[in-house]
Write an enzyme that holds these catalytic residues in place. Structure first.
Site, PDB file in Angstrom:
ATOM      1  N   LYS A 156       0.876  -1.175   0.000  1.00 42.92           N
ATOM      2  CA  LYS A 156       0.000   0.000   0.000  1.00 42.92           C
ATOM      3  C   LYS A 156       0.913   1.224   0.000  1.00 42.92           C
ATOM      4  CE  LYS A 156      -4.240   1.561   2.265  1.00 42.92           C
ATOM      5  NZ  LYS A 156      -5.058   1.750   1.080  1.00 42.92           N
TER       6      LYS A 156
HETATM    7  C1  LIG Z   1      -6.427  -0.286  -4.160  1.00 43.23           C
HETATM    8  C2  LIG Z   1      -7.151  -0.807  -2.964  1.00 43.23           C
HETATM    9  N1  LIG Z   1      -7.714  -2.032  -3.022  1.00 43.23           N
HETATM   10  C3  LIG Z   1      -8.366  -2.537  -1.970  1.00 43.23           C
HETATM   11  C4  LIG Z   1      -8.498  -1.837  -0.795  1.00 43.23           C
HETATM   12  C5  LIG Z   1      -9.229  -2.432   0.363  1.00 43.23           C
HETATM   13  O1  LIG Z   1      -8.330  -2.727   1.391  1.00 43.23           O
HETATM   14  P1  LIG Z   1      -8.788  -2.747   2.911  1.00 43.23           P
HETATM   15  O2  LIG Z   1      -9.981  -3.627   2.985  1.00 43.23           O
HETATM   16  O3  LIG Z   1      -7.628  -3.309   3.634  1.00 43.23           O
HETATM   17  O4  LIG Z   1      -9.089  -1.344   3.291  1.00 43.23           O
HETATM   18  C6  LIG Z   1      -7.937  -0.562  -0.691  1.00 43.23           C
HETATM   19  C7  LIG Z   1      -8.034   0.220   0.550  1.00 43.23           C
HETATM   20  O5  LIG Z   1      -7.175   0.168   1.375  1.00 43.23           O
HETATM   21  C8  LIG Z   1      -7.237  -0.047  -1.796  1.00 43.23           C
HETATM   22  O6  LIG Z   1      -6.697   1.163  -1.739  1.00 43.23           O
END
Ligand SMILES: Cc1ncc(COP(=O)(O)O)c(C=O)c1O
Length: 310
Positions: A156
């Protein structure tokens, strides 16, 4: 917005929470972050949803970009609690960010310091209360998700979000509430900030790591809940055309929580509303988030009550 922000070990007033213009991350996107939510629980306390999983992912993302976080996981956890408490919030969005600070310019980052801040703020439903209830309109965008051979989709990392930003601008300008990206092979990947699930004939499918997804923490929660409810959930490649014949589609993410999709590319999904499977999973998920579920009670990391003033 946060009245105080935790920066490198200290709580700093909002207006003083500044970075230098030569911060490496500002120039080259060399930072990693988390989006976390804390919820007020029925006993009047606050619980941070899957806190340890978010902190683990933050440290993993940092390591993938060769950053040593200058605090321990326990220190980040305690700092998050302190920031929430000092801002007097019961429920909030939490943004920890680990970034390469000001140092030598140029692409080689390893001689720049690694700095950390944590900000918190009140943030309602990212895709709107109406969207969460009745579903949103989404469209497949022309931008493909970044490939595994160019960047690291499981990290991330902030620089990677230029990909999501372009997709978001395209979908928003075209009048949709969210954009869906395909992977480099043309299979469905995810939304700009959410993972995606389809429901067909009572079975649930979601793209896996082959499709360059970010491993969403809410994705895992939705999978667990769906399986506990007796649904079969398969991680597999999802063809674009499956979006058009799905009975139901929903997205998960910290910001969007669990949001149904009622229309894709101007075609109704199922009956053009949030479907029964989605609603069932969403209801259990909402209970888990808000501390109303005994089964998933350990997904909430309780913010300690502030010590009474002496
Ligand atoms: C590109 C992307 N995909 C998926 C997610 C979903 O991740 P999470 O459920 O950990 O927030 C996020 C958000 O964090 C994201 O930025």
């Amino acid at each position: 917005m946060s009245q105080v922000i935790w920066m490198n070990g200290e709580l700093v007033p909002y207006e003083d929470a500044k970075v230098h213009v030569l911060t490496h991350a500002l120039h080259y996107g060399t930072s990693v972050f988390e989006g976390v939510r804390a919820y007020e629980t029925p006993d009047g306390g606050t619980g941070v949803f899957r806190h340890a999983d978010h902190i683990d992912r933050l440290f993993r993302s940092a390591a993938l970009y060769h950053m040593d976080v200058p605090f321990s996981k326990d220190e980040i956890r305690a700092a998050t609690f302190e920031t929430i408490t000092r801002n007097g919030l019961k429920s909030c969005y939490i943004r920890p960010l680990v970034y390469r600070g000001a140092g030598p310019m140029g692409l080689y980052p390893l001689d720049c310091p690694v700095d950390v801040f944590i900000a918190v703020w009140e943030w309602g439903s990212y895709l709107g209360d109406e969207g969460k209830k009745n579903g949103i309109r989404a469209a497949v965008v022309s931008w493909r998700k970044i490939g595994q051979d160019a960047l690291i989709p499981i990290a991330k990392a902030n620089g990677q979000y230029l990909n999501s930003v372009l997709a978001k601008i395209e979908s928003e300008k075209a009048g949709y509430e969210e954009g869906i990206l395909l992977d480099q092979r043309g299979f469905v990947c995810e939304g700009t900030g959410e993972n995606l699930f389809i429901v067909k004939d009572g079975k649930i499918a979601t793209p896996g790591f082959n499709s360059s997804i970010l491993g969403g923490i809410n994705r895992l929660s939705a999978i667990t809940i769906a399986q506990d409810l007796g649904y079969e959930v398969v991680e597999r490649d999802v063809a674009r055309g499956e979006l058009y014949i799905a009975d139901e589609i929903f997205m998960t993410g910290t910001a969007a929580e669990l949001t149904p999709i009622r229309e894709v590319d101007d075609l109704p999904v199922g009956q053009g509303e949030a479907g029964p499977v989605t609603r069932e999973i969403q209801a259990a998920f909402e209970d888990a988030l808000h501390g109303r579920s005994e089964r998933y009670a350990d997904w909430l990391d309780r913010v300690p009550a502030p010590a009474p003033a002496s």
